[in-house]
Design a protein around this motif. Structure first.
Motif, PDB file in Angstrom:
ATOM      1  N   VAL A 107       0.979  -1.333  -0.052  1.00  0.00           N
ATOM      2  CA  VAL A 107      -0.208  -0.219   0.000  1.00  0.00           C
ATOM      3  C   VAL A 107       0.781   1.388   0.010  1.00  0.00           C
ATOM      4  CG1 VAL A 107      -1.898   1.147   1.496  1.00  0.00           C
ATOM      5  CG2 VAL A 107      -1.836  -1.204   1.038  1.00  0.00           C
ATOM      6  N   ILE A 108       1.810   1.264   0.823  1.00  0.00           N
ATOM      7  CA  ILE A 108       3.010   2.476   0.866  1.00  0.00           C
ATOM      8  C   ILE A 108       3.440   2.603  -0.669  1.00  0.00           C
ATOM      9  CG2 ILE A 108       4.813   3.155   1.599  1.00  0.00           C
ATOM     10  CD1 ILE A 108       4.624   1.786   4.432  1.00  0.00           C
ATOM     11  N   LEU A 112       3.193   6.031  -2.485  1.00  0.00           N
ATOM     12  CA  LEU A 112       4.441   6.872  -3.256  1.00  0.00           C
ATOM     13  C   LEU A 112       4.118   6.959  -4.703  1.00  0.00           C
ATOM     14  CD1 LEU A 112       6.938   5.339  -0.965  1.00  0.00           C
ATOM     15  CD2 LEU A 112       6.236   7.637  -0.935  1.00  0.00           C
ATOM     16  N   LEU A 113       3.804   6.076  -5.298  1.00  0.00           N
ATOM     17  CA  LEU A 113       3.660   6.301  -6.911  1.00  0.00           C
ATOM     18  C   LEU A 113       2.397   7.321  -7.097  1.00  0.00           C
ATOM     19  CD1 LEU A 113       4.547   5.116  -9.606  1.00  0.00           C
ATOM     20  CD2 LEU A 113       2.576   3.374  -9.237  1.00  0.00           C
ATOM     21  N   ILE A 114       1.570   7.211  -6.548  1.00  0.00           N
ATOM     22  CA  ILE A 114       0.375   8.116  -6.724  1.00  0.00           C
ATOM     23  C   ILE A 114       0.871   9.707  -6.251  1.00  0.00           C
ATOM     24  CG2 ILE A 114      -2.009   8.969  -6.109  1.00  0.00           C
ATOM     25  CD1 ILE A 114      -2.576   6.073  -5.848  1.00  0.00           C
ATOM     26  N   LEU A 123       2.874  14.937  -8.090  1.00  0.00           N
ATOM     27  CA  LEU A 123       3.829  15.731  -8.172  1.00  0.00           C
ATOM     28  C   LEU A 123       4.405  16.180  -9.584  1.00  0.00           C
ATOM     29  CD1 LEU A 123       5.821  15.162  -4.933  1.00  0.00           C
ATOM     30  CD2 LEU A 123       4.317  17.081  -5.338  1.00  0.00           C
ATOM     31  N   VAL A 124       4.573  15.024 -10.502  1.00  0.00           N
ATOM     32  CA  VAL A 124       5.034  15.519 -11.623  1.00  0.00           C
ATOM     33  C   VAL A 124       4.156  16.208 -12.378  1.00  0.00           C
ATOM     34  CG1 VAL A 124       5.793  14.151 -13.960  1.00  0.00           C
ATOM     35  CG2 VAL A 124       6.802  13.427 -11.887  1.00  0.00           C
ATOM     36  N   PHE A 125       2.842  15.618 -12.280  1.00  0.00           N
ATOM     37  CA  PHE A 125       1.886  16.109 -13.260  1.00  0.00           C
ATOM     38  C   PHE A 125       1.688  17.888 -12.778  1.00  0.00           C
ATOM     39  CE2 PHE A 125      -2.609  17.663 -13.309  1.00  0.00           C
ATOM     40  CZ  PHE A 125      -2.847  17.701 -14.768  1.00  0.00           C
TER      41      PHE A 125
END
Length: 80
Positions: A2-3, A7-9, A14-16
């Protein structure tokens, strides 16, 4: 597990967000609305304030129009 998803989301968000901010900076037109600050002067006849570049100067006095320049000249006593 889940972590990793959190982190991926977060990373994708942040990139977006950074990409969106960068595009807004690129699209901004250059600031061409700057105005030059100009000195203001007062008409010696009617006391109206106007930009120095729009005034009429005679003998160190500023006037808002030629009529006021003429009226001021007529109202002053002649130095003889």
């Amino acid at each position: 597990m889940v972590i990793k998803w959190i982190l991926l989301i977060t990373l994708v968000f942040l990139v977006f967000w950074f990409f969106k901010q960068f595009r807004q900076i690129q699209r901004k037109p250059p600031d061409t609305t700057r105005k030059v600050i100009e000195d203001m002067v007062r008409c010696a006849y009617c006391d109206v304030h106007l930009p120095k570049s729009e005034s009429i100067v005679e003998h160190g006095r500023y006037f808002c129009c030629t009529k006021h320049r003429q009226l001021y000249s007529q109202s002053q006593p002649d130095d003889k």
